[in-house]
Write an enzyme that holds these catalytic residues in place. Structure first.
Site, PDB file in Angstrom:
ATOM      1  N   TYR A   1      -5.547  -0.283  15.575  1.00  0.00           N
ATOM      2  CA  TYR A   1      -4.537   0.161  16.532  1.00  0.00           C
ATOM      3  C   TYR A   1      -5.102  -0.003  17.943  1.00  0.00           C
ATOM      4  O   TYR A   1      -5.589  -1.074  18.296  1.00  0.00           O
ATOM      5  CB  TYR A   1      -4.102   1.594  16.210  1.00  0.00           C
ATOM      6  CG  TYR A   1      -3.347   1.701  14.898  1.00  0.00           C
ATOM      7  CD1 TYR A   1      -2.027   1.287  14.799  1.00  0.00           C
ATOM      8  CD2 TYR A   1      -3.972   2.172  13.749  1.00  0.00           C
ATOM      9  CE1 TYR A   1      -1.325   1.364  13.598  1.00  0.00           C
ATOM     10  CE2 TYR A   1      -3.292   2.255  12.540  1.00  0.00           C
ATOM     11  CZ  TYR A   1      -1.970   1.851  12.473  1.00  0.00           C
ATOM     12  OH  TYR A   1      -1.296   1.919  11.284  1.00  0.00           O
TER      13      TYR A   1
ATOM     14  N   ASN B   1      -7.207   8.014   2.736  1.00  0.00           N
ATOM     15  CA  ASN B   1      -6.783   7.440   4.005  1.00  0.00           C
ATOM     16  C   ASN B   1      -7.573   8.036   5.163  1.00  0.00           C
ATOM     17  O   ASN B   1      -7.723   9.258   5.270  1.00  0.00           O
ATOM     18  CB  ASN B   1      -5.290   7.715   4.218  1.00  0.00           C
ATOM     19  CG  ASN B   1      -4.765   7.058   5.471  1.00  0.00           C
ATOM     20  OD1 ASN B   1      -4.697   5.843   5.562  1.00  0.00           O
ATOM     21  ND2 ASN B   1      -4.397   7.872   6.473  1.00  0.00           N
ATOM     22  N   GLU B   2      -8.121   7.179   6.024  1.00  0.00           N
ATOM     23  CA  GLU B   2      -8.771   7.583   7.275  1.00  0.00           C
ATOM     24  C   GLU B   2      -9.564   8.887   7.100  1.00  0.00           C
ATOM     25  O   GLU B   2      -9.241   9.915   7.704  1.00  0.00           O
ATOM     26  CB  GLU B   2      -7.718   7.714   8.375  1.00  0.00           C
ATOM     27  CG  GLU B   2      -6.962   6.405   8.592  1.00  0.00           C
ATOM     28  CD  GLU B   2      -5.885   6.474   9.654  1.00  0.00           C
ATOM     29  OE1 GLU B   2      -5.686   7.562  10.237  1.00  0.00           O
ATOM     30  OE2 GLU B   2      -5.229   5.439   9.901  1.00  0.00           O
TER      31      GLU B   2
ATOM     32  N   ARG C   1       0.881  -1.182   0.000  1.00  0.00           N
ATOM     33  CA  ARG C   1       0.000   0.000   0.000  1.00  0.00           C
ATOM     34  C   ARG C   1       0.908   1.217   0.000  1.00  0.00           C
ATOM     35  O   ARG C   1       1.742   1.397   0.902  1.00  0.00           O
ATOM     36  CB  ARG C   1      -0.917  -0.020   1.218  1.00  0.00           C
ATOM     37  CG  ARG C   1      -1.915   1.140   1.302  1.00  0.00           C
ATOM     38  CD  ARG C   1      -2.895   0.881   2.439  1.00  0.00           C
ATOM     39  NE  ARG C   1      -3.882   1.933   2.615  1.00  0.00           N
ATOM     40  CZ  ARG C   1      -3.838   2.865   3.567  1.00  0.00           C
ATOM     41  NH1 ARG C   1      -2.811   2.877   4.427  1.00  0.00           N
ATOM     42  NH2 ARG C   1      -4.789   3.762   3.665  1.00  0.00           N
TER      43      ARG C   1
END
Length: 451
Positions: A233, A164-165, A87
């Site tokens: 996480y 992303n996020e 990625r």
């Protein structure tokens, strides 16, 4: 993966407890089925490659946008350690220096040269709504449309990770509609690629926004070719939280990958063993964070110290060489099968496979001959059973099976195959119906002759 604010204790506890039902994904036919099937595509909750073969991402993240000169060597090293995918962090130019179309084209070329599936992600959306300077998914789509020409025709090799996020812990209530809109714009622009969408809440979805709305997002994709990505996480610090979340997707036949995770984090200690074990059990992909170059207090997430593949950190050794790790479980995408135009001069190996069949049980004795001029240090041999054979026990190699695909990797005492020399290993297993010899073998990604 960047700084994350700690979530409320109640929200963390809700991970394991909340099991509310959500509707199954719609079963209507994709609008662009033929186009999507020319590359990666989703069928019955599984990611398939352009040959219709099941493909499970096993790789890591590489921070290209901050370390562009490191990328060619990083991709070589990541592949050499057994990964089948990478990625790659790109930038739209809103927060970090824009990754231009020519640079993206070069990244894709390097991925293909190293026989890695390329997951390209736009990083400037990280923490939108909470992080100063972060941009919307709509802005990320603007970027993808601006580099469309270099991605056209790469559907066999590239997965597009929209942003992303895309939300922090504020404003995430519009994740569903914004994601649907982003997918629609990509499809209307002619993107036939598999699209990957990240969860909100800094990727960790502690509010279950992605989990509880994934089915309607998937159904809204006219190509039915969307994969969901959860980042694990500190929110995912127990096996029950990991398994509860992933099981919710697989039980609904919704495609899910762990797009980022680590062995530690500033917001808590993720259970990396549970993450990797669950991914292997469920046959879903994972992409660890990250190869090298971390800062801001999370330098321990570097897998390679200072981008040096010979100096793997404890995290690097865990994800590449540990139980359910990349070396043990990665299978190369079938679109990289050696051919006359792919630069695979290979054929520096020959394999003999001797079968002893007793009906429902069999033994196989395998010998690998190095026909090249240099020693092979560290090897993996990939092949596919031709029928319904099931691997049981191996000796002189570590062997795993995923579907019909088998990978055998060296033990410490069989690590080196001298030039002109051989190593041998064996295994036993069970079978129903006719047994047989595998049609082809690949040593470290290069095809071998058979004898």
């Amino acid at each position: 993966m960047r700084r994350r604010l700690a979530t409320a204790a109640g929200a963390l506890l809700a991970i394991a407890a909340s099991l509310l039902a959500t509707p199954s994904p719609a079963q209507a036919e994709p609008r662009a089925e033929t186009q999507a099937a020319s590359g990666f595509h989703v069928t019955d909750g599984r990611l398939l490659d352009a040959n219709g073969k099941d493909f499970v991402l096993r790789g890591v993240n590489h921070a290209h946008t901050w370390y562009p000169t490191r990328t060619p060597q990083a991709l070589k090293d990541i592949k050499a350690l057994g990964a089948n995918s990478v990625r790659v962090v790109l930038a739209t130019g809103d927060r970090w220096t824009r990754t231009e179309a020519a640079d993206v084209a070069a990244i894709v070329t390097e991925c293909k040269r190293n026989r890695l599936v390329c997951v390209l992600e736009a990083h400037d959306t990280t923490g939108y709504g909470e992080q100063a300077g972060a941009v919307s998914l709509a802005r990320a789509v603007d970027y993808w449309l601006s580099i469309k020409d270099v991605l056209r025709g790469q559907e066999k090799y590239v997965v597009v990770n929209l942003g992303n996020e895309p939300y922090g812990n504020s404003g995430y209530g519009t994740w569903t509609s914004d994601t649907q809109s982003a997918i629609a714009r990509m499809r209307d622009a002619g993107f036939g690629h598999t699209l990957m969408v990240d969860a909100p809440n800094w990727g960790q979805d502690w509010t279950f926004t992605m989990r509880d709305n994934a089915s309607q997002v998937f159904a809204a994709d006219p190509d039915r070719n969307t994969v969901f990505s959860i980042h694990m996480y500190g929110v995912f610090d127990t096996a029950s939280e990991v398994n509860n979340y992933l099981n919710r997707f697989t039980s609904q036949r919704l495609p899910i990958v762990v797009g980022e995770f680590g062995n530690d984090h500033s917001d808590g200690n993720p259970d990396e063993d549970a993450i990797m074990a669950a991914a292997q059990r469920l046959g879903i992909g994972y992409l660890g964070w990250s190869w090298s170059g971390n800062g801001g207090g999370v330098e321990y997430l570097d897998m390679a110290t200072d981008f040096d593949a010979s100096r793997l950190s404890p995290w690097g050794r865990r994800i590449f060489d540990g139980s359910d790790g990349i070396r043990q479980t990665a299978r190369e995408a079938s679109v990289f099968a050696p051919g006359p135009d792919d630069g695979s001069t290979g054929r520096n190996c020959a394999v003999s496979y001797r079968l002893s069949d007793w009906g429902n049980w069999f033994n196989a004795d395998v010998t690998i001959r190095n026909t090249g001029t240099t020693a092979v240090k560290g090897w993996r041999l990939d092949f596919a059973f031709p029928g319904d054979q099931k691997l049981n026990q191996a000796w002189n190699a570590r062997a795993t099976q995923q579907g019909s695909q088998v990978r055998a990797a060296n033990e410490s005492w069989t690590e080196t195959i001298p030039a002109g020399g051989t190593v041998s290993f064996g295994f036993n297993g069970s079978s129903t119906g006719t047994n047989g010899v595998p049609a082809s073998f690949a040593l470290n990604g290069s095809s071998c002759t058979t004898s």
